[in-house]
Design a protein around this motif. Sequence first.
Motif, PDB file in Angstrom:
ATOM      1  N   LEU A  51     -46.454 -27.066 -29.863  1.00 42.97           N
ATOM      2  CA  LEU A  51     -47.807 -26.730 -29.400  1.00 42.97           C
ATOM      3  C   LEU A  51     -48.256 -27.722 -28.341  1.00 42.97           C
ATOM      4  O   LEU A  51     -47.960 -28.914 -28.426  1.00 42.97           O
ATOM      5  CB  LEU A  51     -48.773 -26.748 -30.587  1.00 42.97           C
ATOM      6  N   GLU A  52     -49.010 -27.234 -27.382  1.00 37.16           N
ATOM      7  CA  GLU A  52     -49.506 -28.045 -26.270  1.00 37.16           C
ATOM      8  C   GLU A  52     -50.765 -28.803 -26.683  1.00 37.16           C
ATOM      9  O   GLU A  52     -51.812 -28.660 -26.051  1.00 37.16           O
ATOM     10  CB  GLU A  52     -49.812 -27.152 -25.061  1.00 37.16           C
ATOM     11  N   ALA A  53     -50.667 -29.581 -27.752  1.00 35.21           N
ATOM     12  CA  ALA A  53     -51.830 -30.317 -28.255  1.00 35.21           C
ATOM     13  C   ALA A  53     -51.337 -31.553 -28.999  1.00 35.21           C
ATOM     14  O   ALA A  53     -50.241 -31.538 -29.569  1.00 35.21           O
ATOM     15  CB  ALA A  53     -52.654 -29.442 -29.196  1.00 35.21           C
ATOM     16  N   PRO A  54     -52.149 -32.608 -29.019  1.00 37.61           N
ATOM     17  CA  PRO A  54     -51.764 -33.792 -29.779  1.00 37.61           C
ATOM     18  C   PRO A  54     -51.753 -33.494 -31.286  1.00 37.61           C
ATOM     19  O   PRO A  54     -52.452 -32.589 -31.771  1.00 37.61           O
ATOM     20  CB  PRO A  54     -52.841 -34.822 -29.432  1.00 37.61           C
ATOM     21  N   ILE A  55     -50.959 -34.260 -32.017  1.00 41.18           N
ATOM     22  CA  ILE A  55     -50.752 -34.032 -33.443  1.00 41.18           C
ATOM     23  C   ILE A  55     -52.063 -34.046 -34.239  1.00 41.18           C
ATOM     24  O   ILE A  55     -52.248 -33.243 -35.145  1.00 41.18           O
ATOM     25  CB  ILE A  55     -49.715 -35.044 -34.000  1.00 41.18           C
ATOM     26  N   GLU A  56     -52.996 -34.923 -33.888  1.00 36.20           N
ATOM     27  CA  GLU A  56     -54.277 -34.986 -34.625  1.00 36.20           C
ATOM     28  C   GLU A  56     -55.064 -33.691 -34.463  1.00 36.20           C
ATOM     29  O   GLU A  56     -55.699 -33.223 -35.407  1.00 36.20           O
ATOM     30  CB  GLU A  56     -55.125 -36.181 -34.171  1.00 36.20           C
ATOM     31  N   ARG A  57     -55.012 -33.097 -33.287  1.00 36.97           N
ATOM     32  CA  ARG A  57     -55.711 -31.825 -33.047  1.00 36.97           C
ATOM     33  C   ARG A  57     -55.106 -30.722 -33.924  1.00 36.97           C
ATOM     34  O   ARG A  57     -55.826 -29.933 -34.540  1.00 36.97           O
ATOM     35  CB  ARG A  57     -55.635 -31.448 -31.569  1.00 36.97           C
ATOM     36  N   GLY A  90     -46.688 -36.312 -26.901  1.00 39.44           N
ATOM     37  CA  GLY A  90     -48.061 -35.866 -26.728  1.00 39.44           C
ATOM     38  C   GLY A  90     -48.293 -34.414 -27.127  1.00 39.44           C
ATOM     39  O   GLY A  90     -49.420 -33.962 -27.229  1.00 39.44           O
ATOM     40  N   LYS A  91     -47.202 -33.682 -27.330  1.00 43.23           N
ATOM     41  CA  LYS A  91     -47.288 -32.330 -27.873  1.00 43.23           C
ATOM     42  C   LYS A  91     -46.974 -32.420 -29.367  1.00 43.23           C
ATOM     43  O   LYS A  91     -46.643 -33.493 -29.876  1.00 43.23           O
ATOM     44  CB  LYS A  91     -46.288 -31.406 -27.174  1.00 43.23           C
ATOM     45  N   THR A  92     -47.044 -31.299 -30.069  1.00 44.43           N
ATOM     46  CA  THR A  92     -46.799 -31.315 -31.502  1.00 44.43           C
ATOM     47  C   THR A  92     -45.785 -30.255 -31.896  1.00 44.43           C
ATOM     48  O   THR A  92     -45.965 -29.076 -31.579  1.00 44.43           O
ATOM     49  CB  THR A  92     -48.107 -31.060 -32.289  1.00 44.43           C
ATOM     50  N   ARG A  93     -44.723 -30.698 -32.576  1.00 44.48           N
ATOM     51  CA  ARG A  93     -43.788 -29.756 -33.178  1.00 44.48           C
ATOM     52  C   ARG A  93     -44.344 -29.422 -34.558  1.00 44.48           C
ATOM     53  O   ARG A  93     -44.580 -30.310 -35.370  1.00 44.48           O
ATOM     54  CB  ARG A  93     -42.393 -30.340 -33.316  1.00 44.48           C
TER      55      ARG A  93
END
Length: 157
Positions: free
Chosen positions: A14-20, A125-128
């Motif tokens: 996903l094109e978002a940081p893990i916390e998001r 900076g992305k999230t698997r």
Amino acid sequence: MKAEMDWVRIERVLEAPIERVWDMWTDPALFAQWYGPNGMTIPVAEMDVVVGGRRKICMKMEMPDRTMTMWFTGEYKEVDRPYRLVYSESLCDDAGNIVPPQSMGMPEGHPSVTEVIVELSDVGGKTRMKMTHIGVPAESGGAGGWAQAIEKLAAMA
């Protein structure tokens, strides 16, 4: 019992940081925005995200001739922010009492308690995200619902 590989499993970057992404799974207001198949809304999302905490979710669909609602309840088994979330899930009535899956049209043999495992890892900076729903067959309506929900999550991320 079916083999592990027969359960719903979705893996996506996903094109978002893990916390998001973690917040999208654990913040009731965010969860309600993406969860469920297309056409469903989430009017109730109660989530006490601690080990032993309870969750209760209502999915609702307005149709021309009727309104369909499905309620789910469960308990958080593992909460390791922002890497791993595990919770049980059962169909229930609006008071949170577990009901047999067959009462909602599920086939005989469908388990009354299933388990959702969400594993997150940072990749530059992305999230698997790996999501496994143990107890829901990979070729079921539930699998299709998850695929649609994850598309909505990805669009929000």
